[in-house]
Design a protein around this motif. Sequence first.
Motif, PDB file in Angstrom:
ATOM      1  N   GLU A   1       0.853  -1.181   0.000  1.00 27.26           N
ATOM      2  CA  GLU A   1       0.000   0.000   0.000  1.00 27.26           C
ATOM      3  C   GLU A   1       0.888   1.230   0.000  1.00 27.26           C
ATOM      4  OE1 GLU A   1      -3.685  -1.823   2.647  1.00 27.26           O
ATOM      5  OE2 GLU A   1      -1.872  -1.100   3.605  1.00 27.26           O
TER       6      GLU A   1
ATOM      7  N   GLU B   1      -4.110   5.628   2.992  1.00 26.63           N
ATOM      8  CA  GLU B   1      -3.817   4.730   1.867  1.00 26.63           C
ATOM      9  C   GLU B   1      -4.296   5.398   0.581  1.00 26.63           C
ATOM     10  OE1 GLU B   1      -5.703   0.790   1.920  1.00 26.63           O
ATOM     11  OE2 GLU B   1      -5.527   0.836  -0.257  1.00 26.63           O
TER      12      GLU B   1
ATOM     13  N   GLN C   1      -2.756   1.008  -3.924  1.00 27.30           N
ATOM     14  CA  GLN C   1      -2.376  -0.355  -3.541  1.00 27.30           C
ATOM     15  C   GLN C   1      -2.044  -1.154  -4.793  1.00 27.30           C
ATOM     16  OE1 GLN C   1      -5.143  -2.454  -0.963  1.00 27.30           O
ATOM     17  NE2 GLN C   1      -3.601  -3.991  -0.472  1.00 27.30           N
TER      18      GLN C   1
HETATM   19 MG    MG Z   1      -6.463  -1.129  -0.401  1.00 27.59          MG
END
Ligand code: MG
Length: 569
Positions: free
Chosen positions: A209, A406, A409
Motif C-alpha cells: 500500500e 492509503e 495499492q
Molecule cells: Mg487497499
Amino acid sequence: MRFSKMLVPTLRDVPAEAEVVSHQLLLRAGFMRKSTGGMYSYLPMAWRVLKKIENIVREEMDASGAQEIMMPIMQPAEIWQESGRWGAYGAEMIRLKDRHNREYCLGPTHEEMVTTLIKGDVRSYRQLPLHVYQIQDKFRDERRPRFGLMRSRDFIMEDGYSFDRDEAGLDVAYKTMYDAYTRVFNRCGLKFRPVEADSGAIGGSGSHEFMVIADSGEAEIVYCNDCDYAANVEKAELHTIKTADEAALPLEKVETPHCKTIAEVCEFLKLPVEKSVKAVAYDSDKGLILCFVRGDHEVNEVKVINAVGATEVEMAAEESLAKAGTVGGYMGPVGIDLDKATVVVDQSVMEMHNVCCGANEEGYHMINVNPGRDFKPSIVTDIRLIQAGDPCPHCGGKVSKARGIEVGQVFKLFTKYSKAMNATYLDENGKENPMVMGCYGIGVSRTMAATIEQNNDKDGMIWPVAIAPFHVVVVPVNTKDAESTAKAEEIYENLRKAGVEVVIDDRNERPGVKFKDADLIGYPLRVVVGPKTLAAGNIEVKARRTGEVRMLPVTEDYVAAIKEWLQAL
Ligand code: MG
Ligand code: ATP
C-alpha cells in the motif's frame, strides 16, 4: 480565468460537519459541495486538481506500457456470482435491478469485469503480457463514510489489471507498477511510504500500500528505525517470543471476584501481566472464534480472519459465548469444546508456562495453566498486533508507528480470478493455462484530500505546483484606481498568453477579502498590483508556501521571473 465569473463559493466559517482539515478546506474554499452522505459534486477548482492528478497517473501508466480503456460502471450480477464474490462482497456493494428484474451492482472494483472482457479476446501467449487500466467513479456503500473525500461512497479510482503468462511475468508487471505509482505520488508532491500490506487469503508478500503519512490517516503503519522495513500493522508479522523453561505446576482454579480485566486479575493475584493470557471473541461466518494472546499483547483481527478463513467478524455476543460454555470477562482456552468454537492461540502463548487465564465461569480464573498440557488449540499462529518498540521482523531493530492515508495499492492476484472465471490462454505447446493477474489502484479523489492534509496552514491550502488548480492569482488591490487596475489586467493577459495558469481576482471586494481567499485556495504565487507599489515601478509577488515576497520591476520580464519561480517551488 476571471474570479468574478467562476463558481468558487468560498465560505467564511468552518462547516460544522467536517472533522478533518481536507474536508473543512474543500468545503470552505468552494472546491466541492455535498450531495448526500459520502457523495460530493466537484466544483471547477477541485475538478482542475483532479484532472491534473489523473493526467499524472495517465502519463505514468502509459509510459509503463499500460493501455487506457473504459468499462461500464454498472455490472451484471452473473460475473460476480461466477467469481464467488456476489455474496462475499456484502453490504458495501450497491445493488440494483433493471426493468427486467435482472440484478446489477455499481462497480466497487472491476476484477470480474476485466477478466470477463479479456478472456473473450485473449487466447494466445502471443497476446500476453497485457495491462489495461481505467480512471472512473467507483461505488462502495461504506459502513462509515467520513472525512469528506477520504472515505466517500462515490470516489474516483484509477484501476489497472495486468495479465501475464506466468508468475515471473507477474513479478515484472508488479515491479513496473510499484515504480510507476512511486513516480505518481512523488510528482504529486506527497510525503509517502510504500508498506507491505495484507493480501488476505492469497497470503505471501503479494501486496503493497502507498501510505501518505498524516495524523488524520485511518491506517496505522509500522516502520523499522534501522532497516527499510515498513508495513501496515494489519500485516506486520511477529516472531515467537521464547520464554525461559519452568517446571509445570499443578493446574488450579481460583476465585477472582469482580476481576474482569486482565489488569484487575493480575493485580488481585499479584502476577506480572506477562504471566497472563487474555481473550478476544468473535462471531463470524465460520462460527465462534476464541482468540488468546499474552495479557499485555493485542489481537490483530486481520490475522485472525486470515487464519480462520472467515470473511467477516464482529465482537461475539454473550449468547454465543454461553453456547460454547464460556462467559465474557472469564474466557480461557482450558476445557473449550473445539466443535463449538475455533480456538486460535498466538504462537508466543504456546511458549509460556504456569500462566493465568479465565476459567470460563463467572468470578473464576485458572492459574498454572500450561499450554499443550492443559489445552490444545484449533490453530496456533501469529495473531498478535505489532506495537511500537516491538522487534522488526526483518532485522530485529525496534519499530515505530505512524498514521497513514492509503492512496494506492498494488496486489498480486495470481490465478484467483482467472481460475474461478476460466480465463485461460494457450501456451507455445498448445496447452491451456490460467492467466496470471495483478491489480493496481490509486484513489484519485482521496489523493487530492491527502495532499491537502499534508499541505495546509491556518489560512488554507498550499498546493504543490504540479497539481495546483491555478498557479498564480493576480490581485488588483484598488478597483477604483483605473491605472493599477489596467496594469493588473495587462499582467494577467501577459501571464495567460505565456501559458501560466492564472486567475485575476477582479471582484469588487476589499483587498483583505481577496487576500484571505487567495490564501484559502492556496495558489502557489500571488501577484499584488496596487497604486503604491506601481508608483515605485514594482509588482509584489508572494509565495504561498514560504511567505517569501519579491518585488519585480514592471519594466523587466516579470513573466519569465514568475515562470522561473514556479519551476523552483
Ligand atoms: Mg487497499
Ligand atoms: P480502505 O482500506 O481505505 O477502505 P481499500 O483497501 O478497500 O481502502 P482498494 O480496494 O485498495 O481500497 O482501492 C484502491 C484505492 O482506492 C485505495 O488505495 C484508496 O486510495 C481508494 N479508496 C478506496 N476506498 C475509498 C473510499 N471509500 N473513498 C475514497 N477513496 C477510496
